[in-house]
Design a protein around this motif. Structure first.
Motif, mmCIF file in Angstrom:
data_model
loop_
_atom_site.group_PDB
_atom_site.id
_atom_site.type_symbol
_atom_site.label_atom_id
_atom_site.label_comp_id
_atom_site.label_asym_id
_atom_site.label_seq_id
_atom_site.Cartn_x
_atom_site.Cartn_y
_atom_site.Cartn_z
ATOM 1 N N GLY A 192 0.976 -1.022 0.051
ATOM 2 C CA GLY A 192 -0.012 0.112 0.025
ATOM 3 C C GLY A 192 0.791 1.518 0.025
ATOM 4 O O GLY A 192 0.334 2.426 0.054
ATOM 5 N N ILE A 193 1.924 1.190 -0.179
ATOM 6 C CA ILE A 193 3.006 2.305 -0.461
ATOM 7 C C ILE A 193 3.274 2.379 -1.805
ATOM 8 O O ILE A 193 3.775 1.375 -2.567
ATOM 9 N N VAL A 194 3.275 3.786 -2.185
ATOM 10 C CA VAL A 194 3.468 3.876 -3.569
ATOM 11 C C VAL A 194 4.838 4.731 -3.753
ATOM 12 O O VAL A 194 4.943 5.842 -3.744
ATOM 13 N N PHE A 195 5.663 3.871 -4.266
ATOM 14 C CA PHE A 195 7.092 4.368 -4.611
ATOM 15 C C PHE A 195 7.149 5.084 -6.110
ATOM 16 O O PHE A 195 6.903 4.169 -7.156
ATOM 17 N N VAL A 196 7.409 6.235 -6.156
ATOM 18 C CA VAL A 196 7.429 6.854 -7.607
ATOM 19 C C VAL A 196 9.031 7.119 -7.790
ATOM 20 O O VAL A 196 9.748 7.862 -7.271
ATOM 21 N N LEU A 197 9.485 6.166 -9.016
ATOM 22 C CA LEU A 197 11.036 6.457 -9.251
ATOM 23 C C LEU A 197 11.167 7.012 -10.466
ATOM 24 O O LEU A 197 10.569 6.808 -11.583
ATOM 25 N N GLU A 198 12.053 8.075 -10.475
ATOM 26 C CA GLU A 198 12.589 8.675 -11.673
ATOM 27 C C GLU A 198 13.736 8.090 -12.078
ATOM 28 O O GLU A 198 14.726 8.940 -11.154
ATOM 29 N N PHE A 199 14.107 7.855 -13.064
ATOM 30 C CA PHE A 199 15.425 7.546 -13.535
ATOM 31 C C PHE A 199 16.051 8.672 -14.328
ATOM 32 O O PHE A 199 15.534 8.971 -15.258
ATOM 33 N N LYS A 200 17.380 8.894 -14.099
ATOM 34 C CA LYS A 200 18.217 9.827 -14.792
ATOM 35 C C LYS A 200 19.314 8.966 -15.065
ATOM 36 O O LYS A 200 20.641 9.005 -14.456
ATOM 37 N N VAL A 201 19.324 7.971 -16.110
ATOM 38 C CA VAL A 201 20.394 7.184 -16.644
ATOM 39 C C VAL A 201 21.597 7.633 -16.956
ATOM 40 O O VAL A 201 21.550 8.503 -17.928
ATOM 41 N N GLY A 202 22.665 7.597 -16.157
ATOM 42 C CA GLY A 202 24.142 8.283 -16.819
ATOM 43 C C GLY A 202 24.257 9.271 -15.952
ATOM 44 O O GLY A 202 25.447 9.935 -16.030
ATOM 45 N N ASP A 203 23.400 10.219 -15.246
ATOM 46 C CA ASP A 203 23.424 11.303 -14.647
ATOM 47 C C ASP A 203 24.499 11.182 -13.402
ATOM 48 O O ASP A 203 24.415 10.272 -12.879
ATOM 49 N N SER A 234 4.441 12.864 -7.814
ATOM 50 C CA SER A 234 4.130 12.460 -6.484
ATOM 51 C C SER A 234 2.874 13.205 -6.137
ATOM 52 O O SER A 234 1.837 12.561 -5.491
ATOM 53 N N LEU A 235 2.929 14.440 -6.102
ATOM 54 C CA LEU A 235 1.832 15.239 -5.659
ATOM 55 C C LEU A 235 0.511 15.092 -6.672
ATOM 56 O O LEU A 235 -0.436 15.134 -6.115
ATOM 57 N N ASP A 236 1.016 14.823 -7.915
ATOM 58 C CA ASP A 236 -0.359 14.763 -8.880
ATOM 59 C C ASP A 236 -1.120 13.514 -8.486
ATOM 60 O O ASP A 236 -2.372 13.238 -8.321
ATOM 61 N N LEU A 237 -0.213 12.404 -8.139
ATOM 62 C CA LEU A 237 -0.924 11.105 -7.570
ATOM 63 C C LEU A 237 -1.796 11.249 -6.363
ATOM 64 O O LEU A 237 -2.775 10.780 -6.151
ATOM 65 N N LYS A 238 -1.293 12.108 -5.678
ATOM 66 C CA LYS A 238 -1.754 12.367 -3.946
ATOM 67 C C LYS A 238 -2.857 13.005 -4.287
ATOM 68 O O LYS A 238 -4.157 12.578 -3.499
ATOM 69 N N ILE A 261 3.026 8.345 -0.456
ATOM 70 C CA ILE A 261 3.703 8.416 -1.652
ATOM 71 C C ILE A 261 5.165 8.783 -1.347
ATOM 72 O O ILE A 261 5.485 9.819 -0.619
ATOM 73 N N VAL A 262 5.905 8.114 -2.253
ATOM 74 C CA VAL A 262 7.379 8.190 -1.810
ATOM 75 C C VAL A 262 8.358 8.595 -3.176
ATOM 76 O O VAL A 262 8.559 7.522 -3.936
ATOM 77 N N PRO A 263 8.414 9.869 -3.306
ATOM 78 C CA PRO A 263 9.173 10.204 -4.640
ATOM 79 C C PRO A 263 10.735 9.783 -4.541
ATOM 80 O O PRO A 263 11.409 10.204 -3.324
ATOM 81 N N ILE A 264 11.380 9.114 -5.418
ATOM 82 C CA ILE A 264 12.868 8.716 -5.451
ATOM 83 C C ILE A 264 13.438 9.122 -6.717
ATOM 84 O O ILE A 264 13.073 8.674 -7.959
ATOM 85 N N LEU A 265 14.517 9.963 -6.845
ATOM 86 C CA LEU A 265 15.276 10.056 -7.877
ATOM 87 C C LEU A 265 16.436 9.269 -7.917
ATOM 88 O O LEU A 265 17.157 9.232 -7.067
ATOM 89 N N ILE A 266 16.481 8.637 -8.912
ATOM 90 C CA ILE A 266 17.727 7.662 -9.225
ATOM 91 C C ILE A 266 18.550 8.200 -10.277
ATOM 92 O O ILE A 266 18.252 8.004 -11.602
#
Length: 654
Positions: A84-95, A110-114, A125-130
């Motif tokens: 029931g936890i929503v992890f929002v992952l945004e990838f920046k490959v090579g950054d 994440s705010l849009d989903l909430k 909702i958990v925003p994660i930048l990778i």
């Protein structure tokens, strides 16, 4: 259209080959698949299969790749659904670093989903930048009051550890299944800029409406207009429709939707959206052009900004440019369907004559603006349709005619036009059209407020406040949920409050009455002109943008547009006394009384506009005045009465 290009249980994802997953992504991708995108997806799949294996035994574990966020017209790289936890992952490959825009991007998703995804309202909702090649960074795992976490910045090696750490401390909900979450409706409320971009890009109005009721309302209004257009065209007559609605019900959105649907020159049709609101027109034109360039770039079919802007200007036009075009040009316009936004603001005969004499050197002009505009569409030999969008309570310009002038014009010169009105419109206004065919249609009234998705009671609260009904205002204020309204005497504190609430790309700004002449000592100069396009559209790192909280917009700049979080600066031009409102105008070195009732109404409506611009919440700044009593124009008693009245209406001090 599928919500995600790929979605599956986590265990299925982990057991699938890269080729199987990439094949599914490619099949659902609506654009040409370039090597850069393919390589990015391959890297993401590899990183995800390596890091998420430890969560494979979670019974509700689910994953979605390229998940659509309709309001923003974009896609989230990865959604991981765990307990029931929503992890929002945004990838920046090579950054190799964590860019600010990327952080804002993942928080925005994440705010849009909430806010707009039904099943996410009460979930964590958990925003994660990778940034895959960036160095490890320590993150304090903490959250906001609405259970959206502060953004977590990770690389390819440590992101799964942070997911595990969040699971140990976050509020979990095992009662909702991943399927229920995936299938839950998405009910966005875009601001007018986002709405225009979405419609222009081909979205349906029901895709960008907040609720079933508002979507139905807008769809019914559009269908009513389309029926009138089709009937007028088939039977060769001319029609004028009056669309009314409660404040914030989406009249402008309805007009844009109608114009967009009929925006074609095929089959003898061409629709145009016309507005006399110069900032609104320029901002929407620029927003559509920027968005068109970005979308074309994403499709690897770049277009020039100038071409995109030229196209946008044929869809949305300044009503005064349209009018001037046909002063000397007596041919019928290319448009057969014209939507006039805020039609009640069209000019009276007197105001039009003054303008024509001073600005156009036409000495004998004998038509009000509504009469002339109808005459332009009347040049068509066969059929034409005019749609008048009517708003109430926001007249702020000298010489605005009101709705009655449209009916007077029909009665004077255009009785052969068919009139369509809603049942809510006062029939005393159109009974003067004795020879015209008048039809009432329920679809021509918008009854559901959609502007403030946080609270539909804000407009009612503002109305009671300005009508000096403090008891009613306080009662309504106590019913408002999730829409903070606070007050302060300190502009620095006001800025701090607004910045503490805004996240990601949410738009903030300071707004004030154009007659607020003594706010300048607090750094609020209403006489300094803003560039509306930069103020409303440029990012928060641009000193010209509203978010920088330096340049001030007045009611003339912001009418028809919106902010997420607003600071309303209240000057001594509208004061509260035991006898009621006192209306003032600062001229030269002193405040002068405003005795004309029409101008008093303009001033009151200016504050009505200012107090209804925020979508999520606002802080009201009322100065203390010059406590040393050196400056007679800023005496404390001017402001204390305002402050005390607003407190009596229930507004919370900070």
């Amino acid at each position: 259209m599928k919500r995600a290009y790929y979605e599956a249980t986590l265990i299925k994802f982990l057991q699938s080959s890269e080729d199987e997953i990439l094949g599914e992504l490619a099949r659902n991708n609506q654009y040409t698949l370039e090597d850069l995108q393919r390589n990015a997806w391959m890297a993401q799949v590899q990183i995800l299969q390596q890091g998420l294996n430890q969560f494979k035994d979670y019974p509700t574990a689910h994953i979605a790749l390229e998940y659509s966020v309709p309001r923003m017209g974009k896609r989230v790289d990865v959604i991981v659904f765990l307990n029931g936890i929503v992890f929002v992952l945004e990838f920046k490959v090579g950054d190799k670093d964590y860019k600010r825009y990327a952080v804002d991007q993942v928080v925005g998703y994440s705010l849009d989903l909430k806010n707009f995804h039904n099943a996410s309202h009460h979930l964590t909702i958990v925003p994660i930048l990778i940034a895959t090649a960036a160095p490890e960074q320590h993150n304090n795992i903490r959250k906001y009051e609405d259970d959206v976490y502060y953004p977590i910045k990770c690389n390819r090696r440590n992101y799964s550890a942070y997911i595990g750490a969040v699971i140990k401390q976050a509020k979990q909900n095992t009662n909702i299944s991943a399927k229920d979450w995936i299938d839950s409706p998405y009910k966005p409320t875009p601001n007018i800029i986002e709405a225009a971009q979405a419609l222009y890009a081909g979205h349906q109005v029901e895709d960008i409406s907040r609720s079933d009721a508002s979507a139905f309302n807008l769809k019914l209004t559009a269908q009513s207009i389309f029926d009138i257009v089709d009937s007028s065209k088939a039977n060769g007559y001319k029609s004028i429709c009056f669309v009314t609605g409660v404040p914030g019900a989406g009249k402008t959105l309805a007009g844009l939707n109608i114009a967009n649907k009929r925006y074609t020159e095929k089959n003898g049709e061409h629709a145009v959206f016309l507005s006399g609101n110069v900032p609104l027109v320029s901002v929407l034109q620029e927003a559509l052009a920027r968005d068109a360039v970005d979308r074309a770039k994403a499709k690897q079919k770049p277009i020039k900004k100038s071409a995109a802007l030229s196209e946008a200007k044929t869809f949305i036009q300044n009503i005064h440019h349209f009018r001037d075009e046909y002063l000397s040009n007596e041919t019928p316009p290319s448009e057969t369907v014209a939507i006039f936004d805020e039609a009640q603001r069209a000019w009276t005969l007197e105001q039009t004559q003054k303008f024509m004499q001073k600005k156009r050197n036409i000495l004998d002009f004998d038509q009000s603006e509504p009469e002339f505009l109808i005459s332009v569409l009347d040049r068509h030999e066969s059929w034409a349709v005019i749609v008048c969008l009517i708003g109430n309570g926001q007249e702020i310009h000298t010489g605005e005619a009101g709705i009655s002038e449209w009916f007077a014009s029909v009665n004077k010169s255009f009785n052969h036009w068919h009139i369509y009105v809603s049942e809510q419109l006062d029939n005393t206004q159109y009974n003067m059209c004795k020879e015209a065919t008048i039809t009432t249609k329920p679809g021509l009234h918008l009854s559901v407020p959609i502007r403030s998705y946080r609270s539909e009671k804000v407009s009612a609260f503002v109305h009671a406040l300005l009508e000096e009904n403090a008891i009613e205002a306080k009662a309504i204020f106590n019913e408002i949920e999730n829409y903070p309204i606070v007050i302060t005497r300190d502009i620095t504190q006001a800025k701090r409050w607004i910045n503490s609430h805004a996240r990601a790309e949410e738009r903030t700004g300071i707004i004030a009455s154009s007659s607020g002449g003594r706010l300048k000592p607090y750094g609020i100069n209403v006489k300094e002109k803003i560039d509306p396009q930069a103020w409303f559209l440029n990012d928060k790192y641009d000193v010209r943008s509203s978010n920088f909280l330096e340049l001030i917009a007045t009611e003339f700049d912001i009418q028809g547009l919106e902010l997420d979080w607003a600071c309303v600066a209240w000057d001594a031009d509208l004061r509260h006394a035991a006898t009621g409102w006192e209306y003032k105008n600062f001229m030269g070195t002193a405040w002068r009384n405003v005795n004309n009732t029409v101008r008093q109404n303009y001033l009151l409506n200016s504050y009505r506009v200012l107090l209804t611009r925020a979508r999520q919440g606002m802080v009201i700044f009322v100065p203390e005045g010059d406590v040393d009593n050196i400056d007679e124009t800023r005496r404390p008693e001017f402001y204390d009465s305002i402050y005390n009245y607003l407190l009596a209406c229930g507004i919370t001090e900070i």
